[in-house]
Design a protein around this motif. Structure first.
Motif, short mmCIF file in Angstrom:
data_model
loop_
_atom_site.label_atom_id
_atom_site.label_comp_id
_atom_site.label_asym_id
_atom_site.label_seq_id
_atom_site.Cartn_x
_atom_site.Cartn_y
_atom_site.Cartn_z
N THR A 391 26.50 -51.91 29.21
CA THR A 391 27.54 -50.87 29.34
C THR A 391 28.89 -51.30 28.77
N ARG A 392 28.93 -52.34 27.93
CA ARG A 392 30.20 -52.69 27.31
C ARG A 392 30.67 -51.57 26.38
N CYS A 393 29.73 -50.90 25.75
CA CYS A 393 30.10 -49.79 24.87
C CYS A 393 30.79 -48.68 25.66
N ALA A 394 30.31 -48.41 26.86
CA ALA A 394 30.93 -47.37 27.69
C ALA A 394 32.34 -47.79 28.12
N ASP A 395 32.53 -49.08 28.38
CA ASP A 395 33.86 -49.56 28.77
C ASP A 395 34.84 -49.47 27.61
N ALA A 396 34.35 -49.60 26.38
CA ALA A 396 35.24 -49.58 25.22
C ALA A 396 35.46 -48.19 24.64
N CYS A 397 34.63 -47.22 25.01
CA CYS A 397 34.73 -45.88 24.42
C CYS A 397 36.03 -45.20 24.83
N PRO A 398 36.88 -44.83 23.89
CA PRO A 398 38.16 -44.18 24.24
C PRO A 398 37.99 -42.72 24.65
N VAL A 399 36.79 -42.16 24.46
CA VAL A 399 36.56 -40.75 24.77
C VAL A 399 35.78 -40.58 26.06
N ASN A 400 35.52 -41.68 26.78
CA ASN A 400 34.79 -41.65 28.05
C ASN A 400 33.38 -41.07 27.90
N LEU A 401 32.70 -41.45 26.83
CA LEU A 401 31.31 -41.05 26.65
C LEU A 401 30.39 -42.14 27.18
N GLN A 402 29.09 -41.89 27.05
CA GLN A 402 28.07 -42.86 27.41
C GLN A 402 27.33 -43.26 26.14
N PRO A 403 27.87 -44.21 25.38
CA PRO A 403 27.27 -44.53 24.06
C PRO A 403 25.82 -44.96 24.14
N GLN A 404 25.46 -45.71 25.20
CA GLN A 404 24.08 -46.17 25.28
C GLN A 404 23.12 -45.00 25.46
N GLU A 405 23.51 -43.99 26.22
CA GLU A 405 22.68 -42.80 26.38
C GLU A 405 22.55 -42.06 25.04
N LEU A 406 23.67 -41.90 24.36
CA LEU A 406 23.64 -41.22 23.07
C LEU A 406 22.77 -41.98 22.07
N TYR A 407 22.80 -43.30 22.14
CA TYR A 407 21.97 -44.12 21.24
C TYR A 407 20.49 -43.84 21.49
N TRP A 408 20.08 -43.81 22.76
CA TRP A 408 18.67 -43.57 23.07
C TRP A 408 18.24 -42.17 22.62
N PHE A 409 19.09 -41.20 22.86
CA PHE A 409 18.74 -39.83 22.47
C PHE A 409 18.66 -39.71 20.94
N ALA A 410 19.60 -40.32 20.24
CA ALA A 410 19.58 -40.25 18.78
C ALA A 410 18.38 -40.97 18.21
N LYS A 411 18.04 -42.10 18.79
CA LYS A 411 16.90 -42.89 18.29
C LYS A 411 15.59 -42.16 18.50
N SER A 412 15.47 -41.42 19.58
CA SER A 412 14.23 -40.69 19.88
C SER A 412 14.26 -39.25 19.36
N ASP A 413 15.29 -38.90 18.59
CA ASP A 413 15.44 -37.54 18.03
C ASP A 413 15.53 -36.47 19.10
N ASN A 414 16.04 -36.84 20.25
CA ASN A 414 16.26 -35.87 21.33
C ASN A 414 17.66 -35.29 21.15
#
Length: 645
Positions: A391-414
């Motif tokens: 969750t370091r990506c979430a701590d660094a995101c200036p827009v308060n997103l969940q980058p790890q979740e977005l990564y999984w969804f993008a990788k699986s074409d969801n």
């Protein structure tokens, strides 16, 4: 000299102290190495006119401008080569005087590496301006100023390249109360705005005054990162001429230069993700953009040049003022040339920039920095490892997103799930990639997902449009079918009414036509003559039976007084007399038939009708005809009864 430096340091310290309580920190952010000092030790240099200038038509957000020149045309500096097409578009002008030598596709600075339509200009070396006309912006109508600015070709020079005239319009639902000048320049290596504020602060302030006037903003806030003390000092001194203007220093934290992050830092206002800053009364401009606005209104100069930082693995990093369309190899040469271990070149900063497909591309309005990259400066990324869910990506995101979740969804074409997690709020700043211990190129996954979603949305929009057209077509066919059925029903009802009232229709037809009236009278007269002839024949038959003289008029015999000839029985003494009388009766009937035929021919000649048309006569005439037919039938029976066996 030392006194001046001490005064400047004290001033910066006071400014930082006075505004520290006004800063509203945002979530996340990173502190990459700045590498700004290397290119700020020398003043802005003027690059000479190159031998050729290549001007891509696609240098801004929106529609491609419409060409106004052709090969062989001679143009002056500042002359329009392509005019804005549509609402969101910007014009292209000649950076110097010369001849148009080509209009063809060429490789442009773009991540795709694809060619695009470009105009090639060969300078004549005179650098002769077209006649320029300054604009009195204080005494000119706002609509005229915006219309004129549309022809200037000025776009956002901070990298977004959005047409400036659109951002200065007043036809918005919310009035602009605050103008923010973005001077943070937070990305590493880029120093063009820093040097611009140091050397041309007075012109920037005058450009801010024009933008404030056009927007009607009551307040101006200039945000500068605290790693630019010289620029802060210069802008603070020049801004004294502005009313309700303040220079505010913000912490050096990437990405504080993002418009929404800067608004939050300076005003504490969080712009909703589904709205623009103008909807909450705030507008943001880059310092280079307001300087271009000033040059246009004060001197009539369109956008033909910009400041570019040349840094990285070069001999002498520096900022240059170059004409648009200048080949990048000339920039590299002016900076002392790229060192031998240079592997590639980056346009923009290391966080949000992109690798150039080739060095032989021109400078565009979006080119604020060119970095010569080497393994020492930008080491090749190690192979990506599986996500460890740190969750370091979430701590660094200036827009308060969940980058790890977005990564999984993008990788699986969801993609639908990624959209639900606000994928399009991502500003692609690269903070998540910068801090990822697994070296996952997260931003690349987000860009892939965005492009796929956009493509799917366009396909769905096209499908919806096709379905709407088909539904409209089917509705039109059904409507036409109902209209035809209704017309058929109306014609059938009309025909039925005509069949129910034929006599009335014929009477109306004949009474309305004088010739038809005369024909009807002639037909009646002919029928009367036929009746008289038949009555005369019947009277002759009756007279032959009784032995009396033949009557002169048929009317002397009443309608129903004919004797019952069938009851009479002839005797043997009168058979010869009866035979002679039968012959006479036949001759009389033949004469009556001849008279009847003459009457029918006379009626047919006058009316052009056949005997069948008598069905349309009046009821009185029909009754007479029926009576005549009955008399004729009785006469035939009498003749048969008198004939010898």
């Amino acid at each position: 000299m030392n006194t001046i430096i001490q005064f400047a340091s004290k001033l910066i310290k006071n400014l930082a102290t006075n505004t520290a309580n006004d800063i509203h920190k945002f979530h996340g952010g990173v502190h990459p190495d700045g590498h700004k000092y290397e290119s700020t030790t020398r003043p802005i240099a003027q690059l000479p006119i190159p031998q050729t200038l290549t001007l891509p038509l696609r240098q801004h957000v929106g529609y491609i401008p419409k060409l106004k020149v052709k090969v062989g045309d001679y143009v002056l500096k500042g002359e329009m080569l392509a005019e804005a097409e549509g609402t969101v578009s910007a014009a292209i002008h000649a950076p110097t005087s010369g001849t148009i030598t080509a209009i063809e596709e060429a490789v442009i600075p773009h991540p795709s590496g694809l060619p695009d339509m470009c105009v090639t200009l060969t300078p004549d070396g005179k650098d002769q301006w077209k006649p320029l006309t300054p604009i009195d912006w204080k005494n000119t109508a706002h609509s005229e100023l915006i219309s004129s600015l549309r022809t200037s070709g000025i776009v956002g020079l901070g990298g977004a390249t959005f047409p400036t005239h659109i951002k200065l319009r007043k036809d918005r639902s919310s009035a602009i109360h605050t103008l923010i000048i973005n001077a943070a320049e937070c990305e590493p290596y880029i120093t063009c705005d820093d040097m611009l504020m140091r050397e041309r602060a007075e012109e920037i302030i005058q450009g801010i005054a024009i933008a404030q006037h056009l927007l009607g903003a009551a307040k101006v806030v200039i945000g500068i990162e605290d790693n630019k003390p010289e620029a802060t000092q210069a802008m603070a001194g020049a801004s004294q001429s502005l009313t309700n203007a303040v220079v505010t220093t913000v912490p050096t934290l990437y990405p504080s230069g993002d418009a929404r992050r800067l608004i939050h830092l300076l005003l504490g206002v969080e712009v909703p993700h589904h709205k623009r800053s103008t909807e909450v009364g705030i507008q943001v401009f880059n310092v280079a953009t307001v300087l271009a606005i000033y040059r246009y209104f004060a001197f009539g100069e369109p956008s033909v040049s910009r400041i570019v930082t040349v840094t990285g693995n070069v001999t002498t990093p520096q900022n240059f003022e170059v004409l648009l369309g200048t080949p990048i190899p000339l920039l590299m040469a002016a900076a002392g040339g790229a060192k031998p271990d240079t592997t590639h070149f980056v346009m923009g900063g290391p966080m949000m920039g992109f690798d150039l497909p080739t060095l032989n591309v021109p400078v565009t309005k979006a080119a604020n920095c060119i970095i010569a990259a080497s393994p020492a400066l930008f080491a090749p990324p190690p192979p990506a490892q599986p996500c460890i869910r740190c969750t370091r990506c979430a701590d660094a995101c200036p827009v308060n997103l969940q980058p790890q979740e977005l990564y999984w969804f993008a990788k699986s074409d969801n993609f639908e799930k990624a959209r639900d997690y606000n994928l399009f709020d991502c500003i692609e700043c690269g903070c998540c990639t910068y801090v990822c211990p697994s070296n996952i190129p997260l931003v690349q996954y987000y860009r892939y997902a965005k492009s796929e979603i956009i493509a799917l949305d366009k396909a769905q929009e096209a499908a919806d449009l096709a379905r709407e057209r088909n539904d409209f077509r089917l509705a039109r066919i059904e409507r036409e079918k109902l209209e035809r059925a209704q017309k058929h029903a109306e014609r059938a009802a009309s025909a039925k009414n005509n069949e129910a009232k034929p006599e009335l229709a014929e009477t109306e037809k004949t009474t309305s036509n004088p010739d038809a009236v005369e024909a009807k009278k002639a037909a009646i007269a002919a029928a009367v003559e036929r009746a008289k002839a038949l009555k005369l024949a019947a009277a002759n038959i009756d007279a032959a039976k009784t032995g009396t003289d033949l009557p002169v008029q048929a009317e002397s015999t009443p309608d129903n007084t004919l004797p019952n000839i069938a009851e009479a029985k002839p005797d043997a003494t009168t058979s010869a007399t009866n035979e002679a009388q039968a012959k006479a009766d036949k001759q009389a009937l033949i004469a009556a038939a001849i008279e009847r035929a003459k009457a029918q021919k006379l009626a047919a000649a006058q009316t052009g009708a056949t005997p069948k048309n008598t069905e349309n006569l009046s009821a009185k005439v029909k009754a007479e005809i029926d009576e005549i037919e009955a008399i004729r039938t009785k006469a035939q029976q009498m003749i048969k009864s008198k004939a010898p066996d």
